[in-house]
Every structure is written in structure tokens, then in C-alpha cells.
Design a protein around this motif. Structure first.
Motif, mmCIF file in Angstrom:
data_model
loop_
_atom_site.group_PDB
_atom_site.id
_atom_site.type_symbol
_atom_site.label_atom_id
_atom_site.label_comp_id
_atom_site.label_asym_id
_atom_site.label_seq_id
_atom_site.Cartn_x
_atom_site.Cartn_y
_atom_site.Cartn_z
ATOM 1 N N ASP A 130 0.826 -1.203 0.000
ATOM 2 C CA ASP A 130 0.000 0.000 0.000
ATOM 3 C C ASP A 130 0.865 1.259 0.000
ATOM 4 O O ASP A 130 1.697 1.436 0.892
ATOM 5 N N ARG B 35 1.186 3.048 3.216
ATOM 6 C CA ARG B 35 1.965 2.410 4.282
ATOM 7 C C ARG B 35 3.410 2.876 4.286
ATOM 8 O O ARG B 35 4.139 2.649 5.258
ATOM 9 N N GLU C 275 1.625 3.820 -8.398
ATOM 10 C CA GLU C 275 1.516 3.172 -7.086
ATOM 11 C C GLU C 275 2.860 3.036 -6.386
ATOM 12 O O GLU C 275 2.932 2.526 -5.266
ATOM 13 N N SER D 41 6.655 1.315 -1.917
ATOM 14 C CA SER D 41 5.409 0.584 -2.148
ATOM 15 C C SER D 41 5.461 -0.090 -3.511
ATOM 16 O O SER D 41 5.948 0.484 -4.492
#
Length: 289
Positions: free
Chosen positions: A35, A38, A57, A74
Motif C-alpha cells: 500500500d 503504508r 503506485e 510501495s
């Protein structure tokens, strides 16, 4: 021999295409998370953060904790994304960008995945931490690499026989964590297991919503399988690719799983954020001890 621009793709600022990072941006010890949100959950514990970059991402923070330089990045979900991330991280360290040639001396990286996972055995409690001693890859990624086909042993062969594995699916492969790096995280809090890496979350893991999975008994077959003293303990979507690519490239890798669900008992963590944060703090403490 120089690597062509279509194979090693660089952005206008000289950073590598997907990760948007320059060679100087990457530490030699890397924490991967799925994620993007995160990343900050990990880097909040750093003493300082010097690099904050992101594209799609792929978000990365590089900083220092207790004198140790770390990058947290990530990957998004899935082994296809791992293929991008590990190849580009390796290029950042082991390819000379100006000449587009592989360096004479290869530098190994330490790669630690902090991820969530679902247990498949009833005795593995929700909110526990599990280190993937072995990964069983259902994803097929390693079959696209030379020598990737060598990542096969009696365990994967026995699982193919046990499960009646469909020939249309990629053949499972088995690869082990780096034992020396794994020792860094050993304690009485950590369970060891064999992690099955799936190519999807629903049908590939035996979940049925509106579409029926090809093998409706896959989960029960996974739960029942045992070979010698090994059994499959949990399922997720990245570990086999991390272990396989790291092994071929000469890097050290370990996957640390926070068990948020138990597919056997139907339980799910009542406080998943707290559990994941606990694993983050545990990994950082061990890395920087």
C-alpha cells in the motif's frame, strides 16, 4: 554491451522509468510494502527522511534510523508489480546509467517485505507474525526468466500431484528466503511457514463472489497438503516473486507477514492497523539493532 533505451527506460531527469528514482536515492536495505499509504506509516519512525518520491503506485521514502540508511517503497499488489520493482531497484544499484552497462561488481541488496496475509491453518492466530521460510509460487513469473525454471523441488512437485493442478495454469515453483537475513528477525514472536503466492485475490485464492472459481476445492486442498514436515501456512500475492528474483539477482530477501485473516476459521483482525504497525515496529527494531 550497452542496454538500449527501449529496455532500460529513463525519465528526462535520469531517473528510472516506473520508480522515478535516481541511483543515489536508494538505500542498500529496502523495505517493501504493498500500500502506498503504508510508506509513511513506516518512515514516520525514521530519525530523518531525505528522499520522498512517488509515481503511480510506487512511492518511496529514504532516510536514516539509528544510523542505518533505509528505503521503504510501495509495490502495489501482485507479482507483476514485483517484477517491475525488483528489476528497477537492481538496475539502480547494478547498472551504470550514463554508459547503460552492467557494472563489473554486483552489489547485493537486503529486501524485507512487510505485508498482510491470510492464514490457511486453524492454529495460526489472527494478528500473529509469520516469516515466509519458503514461498510456493502459483503466479508463473519465474518461468519467464532463464534459470527461473530451476526453482522447483519435491515440495512443489508433490503439491501438483496432491491438488490435481490444472495443466492450463502455470506450474508452481518453490524458493526459500535468505537464511542469514531471516536470522535477523528470529524471536519467540515469529512463526515460520510456507507461503503460497497467488496471482489474484478472488478466484486464484478459491474465493467465490459472482464468478465460480475453476477449482472450488483449492483452499481445502491447500489446507490438507503436507510434505515431510512442511505444510502451507498462509496465502498472499508477492512473496514468491520477491524470493525468486532476489535469488537470481544475488540479493537477500525475507517476507514478514502480518496475519490479518484466517481462511480456515473465518476470522478477521478486529484492529488490523494496530497489528500492521506492530509488525513495522518489530522489523525496524530488528533491522537497526
Amino acid at each position: 554491451m550497452a542496454i538500449s533505451p527501449s529496455e532500460l527506460i529513463l525519465n528526462a531527469d535520469g531517473s528510472i522509468y516506473h520508480l522515478n528514482l535516481l541511483p543515489a536515492d536508494l538505500a542498500r536495505t529496502i523495505i517493501t510494502v504493498g500500500d502506498p499509504e503504508r510508506v509513511a506509516q513506516v518512515s514516520q519512525y525514521f530519525d530523518s527522511v531525505e528522499i520522498r518520491k512517488g509515481k503511480r503506485e510506487f512511492h518511496a521514502h529514504t532516510g536514516v534510523l539509528k544510523g542505518k540508511k533505509l528505503t521503504v517503497i510501495s509495490t502495489g499488489i501482485g507479482t507483476d508489480n514485483i517484477d517491475i520493482v525488483l528489476n528497477e531497484m537492481d538496475a539502480l544499484i547494478n547498472v551504470d546509467f550514463p554508459s547503460r552497462t552492467v557494472k563489473n561488481k554486483i552489489t547485493p541488496l537486503d529486501i524485507v517485505r512487510i505485508g498482510t496475509s491470510g492464514a490457511v491453518q486453524p492454529d495460526i492466530p489472527v494478528d500473529s507474525f509469520l516469516l515466509s521460510e519458503w514461498a510456493l509460487g502459483f503466479d508463473g513469473l519465474m518461468h519467464f526468466y532463464k534459470a527461473g525454471g530451476d526453482l522447483r523441488d519435491d515440495f512443489s512437485d508433490a503439491f501438483v500431484r496432491h491438488s490435481g493442478w490444472a495443466t492450463e495454469k502455470p506450474r508452481p515453483y518453490t524458493v526459500k528466503c535468505d537464511e542469514d537475513l531471516a536470522q535477523t528477525f528470529t524471536s519467540n514472536r515469529i512463526r515460520y511457514g510456507v507461503t503460497a503466492t497467488n496471482t489474484g485475490f478472488y478466484g486464484p485464492q478459491g474465493r467465490n463472489l459472482r464468478l465460480e472459481a475453476q477449482d472450488g476445492r483449492l483452499q481445502s486442498k491447500i489446507m490438507a497438503f503436507k510434505h515431510g514436515d512442511k505444510r502451507i501456512t498462509n496465502m498472499e500475492m508477492e512473496t514468491s516473486a520477491i524470493y525468486g528474483l532476489a535469488k537470481l539477482m544475488g540479493h537477500r530477501a525475507v517476507s514478514m507477514n502480518c496475519i490479518l485473516a484466517n481462511r480456515s476459521t473465518g476470522e478477521f483482525s478486529k484492529n488490523p492497523e494496530k497489528s500492521v504497525d506492530g509488525l513495522i515496529r518489530y522489523v525496524l527494531e530488528k533491522l537497526c539493532a
